[in-house]
Design a protein around this motif. Structure first.
Motif, PDB file in Angstrom:
ATOM      1  N   THR A  78       0.826  -1.213   0.000  1.00  0.00           N
ATOM      2  CA  THR A  78       0.000   0.000   0.000  1.00  0.00           C
ATOM      3  C   THR A  78       0.855   1.256   0.000  1.00  0.00           C
ATOM      4  O   THR A  78       0.659   2.169  -0.807  1.00  0.00           O
ATOM      5  CB  THR A  78      -0.930   0.016   1.231  1.00  0.00           C
ATOM      6  OG1 THR A  78      -1.863  -1.049   1.114  1.00  0.00           O
ATOM      7  CG2 THR A  78      -1.674   1.330   1.331  1.00  0.00           C
ATOM      8  N   ASN A 138       1.405   3.905  -3.139  1.00  0.00           N
ATOM      9  CA  ASN A 138       0.971   5.290  -2.987  1.00  0.00           C
ATOM     10  C   ASN A 138       2.113   6.277  -3.179  1.00  0.00           C
ATOM     11  O   ASN A 138       1.914   7.361  -3.722  1.00  0.00           O
ATOM     12  CB  ASN A 138       0.310   5.486  -1.621  1.00  0.00           C
ATOM     13  CG  ASN A 138      -1.164   5.139  -1.627  1.00  0.00           C
ATOM     14  OD1 ASN A 138      -2.019   5.971  -1.927  1.00  0.00           O
ATOM     15  ND2 ASN A 138      -1.474   3.889  -1.306  1.00  0.00           N
ATOM     16  N   THR A 178      -4.888  -2.073  -4.525  1.00  0.00           N
ATOM     17  CA  THR A 178      -4.896  -1.825  -3.084  1.00  0.00           C
ATOM     18  C   THR A 178      -6.325  -1.723  -2.557  1.00  0.00           C
ATOM     19  O   THR A 178      -6.695  -2.382  -1.574  1.00  0.00           O
ATOM     20  CB  THR A 178      -4.130  -0.528  -2.766  1.00  0.00           C
ATOM     21  OG1 THR A 178      -2.742  -0.713  -3.054  1.00  0.00           O
ATOM     22  CG2 THR A 178      -4.287  -0.142  -1.314  1.00  0.00           C
ATOM     23  N   PHE A 179      -7.134  -0.896  -3.202  1.00  0.00           N
ATOM     24  CA  PHE A 179      -8.508  -0.675  -2.756  1.00  0.00           C
ATOM     25  C   PHE A 179      -9.330  -1.966  -2.776  1.00  0.00           C
ATOM     26  O   PHE A 179      -9.994  -2.315  -1.791  1.00  0.00           O
ATOM     27  CB  PHE A 179      -9.174   0.380  -3.644  1.00  0.00           C
ATOM     28  CG  PHE A 179     -10.639   0.566  -3.386  1.00  0.00           C
ATOM     29  CD1 PHE A 179     -11.085   1.286  -2.289  1.00  0.00           C
ATOM     30  CD2 PHE A 179     -11.590   0.012  -4.239  1.00  0.00           C
ATOM     31  CE1 PHE A 179     -12.441   1.451  -2.039  1.00  0.00           C
ATOM     32  CE2 PHE A 179     -12.941   0.171  -4.003  1.00  0.00           C
ATOM     33  CZ  PHE A 179     -13.371   0.897  -2.899  1.00  0.00           C
ATOM     34  N   VAL A 211      -8.311  -4.591  -0.210  1.00  0.00           N
ATOM     35  CA  VAL A 211      -8.852  -4.244   1.109  1.00  0.00           C
ATOM     36  C   VAL A 211     -10.316  -4.667   1.207  1.00  0.00           C
ATOM     37  O   VAL A 211     -10.744  -5.263   2.199  1.00  0.00           O
ATOM     38  CB  VAL A 211      -8.716  -2.726   1.368  1.00  0.00           C
ATOM     39  CG1 VAL A 211      -9.575  -2.296   2.554  1.00  0.00           C
ATOM     40  CG2 VAL A 211      -7.268  -2.363   1.619  1.00  0.00           C
ATOM     41  N   LEU A 213     -10.489  -0.384   7.747  1.00  0.00           N
ATOM     42  CA  LEU A 213      -9.355  -0.312   6.827  1.00  0.00           C
ATOM     43  C   LEU A 213      -9.492   0.813   5.799  1.00  0.00           C
ATOM     44  O   LEU A 213      -8.511   1.190   5.161  1.00  0.00           O
ATOM     45  CB  LEU A 213      -9.186  -1.655   6.103  1.00  0.00           C
ATOM     46  CG  LEU A 213      -8.755  -2.834   6.991  1.00  0.00           C
ATOM     47  CD1 LEU A 213      -8.705  -4.119   6.181  1.00  0.00           C
ATOM     48  CD2 LEU A 213      -7.394  -2.567   7.631  1.00  0.00           C
ATOM     49  N   LEU A 214     -10.697   1.339   5.628  1.00  0.00           N
ATOM     50  CA  LEU A 214     -10.896   2.420   4.653  1.00  0.00           C
ATOM     51  C   LEU A 214     -10.993   3.808   5.293  1.00  0.00           C
ATOM     52  O   LEU A 214     -10.997   4.805   4.563  1.00  0.00           O
ATOM     53  CB  LEU A 214     -12.169   2.175   3.838  1.00  0.00           C
ATOM     54  CG  LEU A 214     -12.153   1.009   2.851  1.00  0.00           C
ATOM     55  CD1 LEU A 214     -13.496   0.920   2.139  1.00  0.00           C
ATOM     56  CD2 LEU A 214     -11.027   1.143   1.834  1.00  0.00           C
ATOM     57  N   MET A 234      -4.920   5.093   6.401  1.00  0.00           N
ATOM     58  CA  MET A 234      -5.666   4.204   5.509  1.00  0.00           C
ATOM     59  C   MET A 234      -6.783   4.945   4.790  1.00  0.00           C
ATOM     60  O   MET A 234      -7.206   4.542   3.697  1.00  0.00           O
ATOM     61  CB  MET A 234      -6.201   3.003   6.285  1.00  0.00           C
ATOM     62  CG  MET A 234      -5.093   2.100   6.804  1.00  0.00           C
ATOM     63  SD  MET A 234      -5.684   0.621   7.670  1.00  0.00           S
ATOM     64  CE  MET A 234      -6.259   1.351   9.207  1.00  0.00           C
ATOM     65  N   HIS A 238      -4.620   6.212   1.882  1.00  0.00           N
ATOM     66  CA  HIS A 238      -3.957   5.164   1.103  1.00  0.00           C
ATOM     67  C   HIS A 238      -4.906   4.110   0.552  1.00  0.00           C
ATOM     68  O   HIS A 238      -4.669   3.571  -0.527  1.00  0.00           O
ATOM     69  CB  HIS A 238      -2.896   4.481   1.974  1.00  0.00           C
ATOM     70  CG  HIS A 238      -1.652   5.275   2.125  1.00  0.00           C
ATOM     71  ND1 HIS A 238      -0.741   5.058   3.137  1.00  0.00           N
ATOM     72  CD2 HIS A 238      -1.153   6.301   1.389  1.00  0.00           C
ATOM     73  CE1 HIS A 238       0.262   5.900   3.012  1.00  0.00           C
ATOM     74  NE2 HIS A 238       0.031   6.673   1.976  1.00  0.00           N
ATOM     75  N   HIS A 239      -5.966   3.820   1.296  1.00  0.00           N
ATOM     76  CA  HIS A 239      -6.886   2.758   0.868  1.00  0.00           C
ATOM     77  C   HIS A 239      -8.124   3.281   0.149  1.00  0.00           C
ATOM     78  O   HIS A 239      -8.786   2.517  -0.552  1.00  0.00           O
ATOM     79  CB  HIS A 239      -7.342   1.929   2.071  1.00  0.00           C
ATOM     80  CG  HIS A 239      -6.271   1.069   2.646  1.00  0.00           C
ATOM     81  ND1 HIS A 239      -6.407   0.418   3.869  1.00  0.00           N
ATOM     82  CD2 HIS A 239      -5.043   0.749   2.181  1.00  0.00           C
ATOM     83  CE1 HIS A 239      -5.306  -0.266   4.114  1.00  0.00           C
ATOM     84  NE2 HIS A 239      -4.459  -0.089   3.118  1.00  0.00           N
TER      85      HIS A 239
END
Length: 220
Positions: free
Chosen positions: A41, A45, A87-88, A91, A108-109, A114, A117-118
């Motif tokens: 991740t 990014n 990545t998304f 997750v 995580l979102l 996160m 990044h997510h």
């Protein structure tokens, strides 16, 4: 006029990633220190940060010259977008269910770095690439290139886990806690998902050539 608006929106979304990434990477560093760059991740990014900065600069030039993004620049943006999409979706479909007892997908979102990044960075990259950066077209041979960062990361991470230099950081990298067959199946599944996502991003970005008008076949 519509083209200029699209370029301006592209610049804005790319600069959002450029602005957010230093904030997010600092949060991660404060949380895990030198382990920051063991995560796919964070690496994806940071890569997207530099690519989006390059795209924003090139889009400013395009705004004044009327030219398209250089094809190599758009190829880099495509690869970065695929990494963040990977990545998304990982997750959402893999890590979220795996960490359900810790808050799952929502945690995580939305928590700390996160969030950027997510969620936010992947969405900005995806929307800008698919809707705003549709020229020039990329050939289908670019699709496998999107797997290169994942393969490089996976190779290094698996080797480091095998050498006991790091642990994880993802459950499918824990080579000593699963069989060789499981590790191979995980690798195959992740690369297959990556390829599917890369193809979808390429297709949604309007890069698939339209079929020639059938009516042309009957011209006299």
């Amino acid at each position: 006029m519509i083209k200029k608006i699209a370029i301006l929106c592209s610049i804005f979304l790319n600069l959002c990633i450029v602005r957010w990434e230093p904030v997010a990477i600092r949060m991660t560093w404060e949380a895990v220190g030198s382990q920051t760059f063991t995560f796919y991740t964070e690496n994806s990014n940071v890569f997207a940060f530099f690519v989006c900065l390059l795209v924003a600069v090139c889009q400013v030039i395009c705004l004044f010259t009327g030219r398209q993004l250089p094809r190599w620049v758009k190829t880099l943006k495509y690869i970065a977008t695929c990494c963040l999409t990977m990545t998304f979706l990982t997750v959402v479909f893999v890590l979220g269910p795996y960490c359900a007892d810790q808050g799952g997908v929502v945690f995580l979102l939305t928590e700390s770095s996160m969030l950027y990044h997510h969620l936010l960075n992947p969405l900005c990259a995806f929307v800008s690439f698919v809707l705003l950066e549709r020229e020039p077209k990329l050939p289908a041979r670019c699709v496998p290139l999107a797997l290169v960062p994942t393969m490089l990361y996976g190779s290094v991470a698996l080797w480091a886990n095998y050498q006991r230099l790091i642990t994880g950081p993802y459950p499918f990298l824990l080579v000593y806690q699963q069989t060789t067959r499981q590790t191979v199946l995980w690798c195959a599944a992740i690369l297959a998902m990556n390829l599917l996502y890369a193809w979808l991003v390429w297709r949604l970005g309007g890069n698939c050539r339209k079929k020639r008008n059938v009516g042309l076949l009957f011209r006299s």
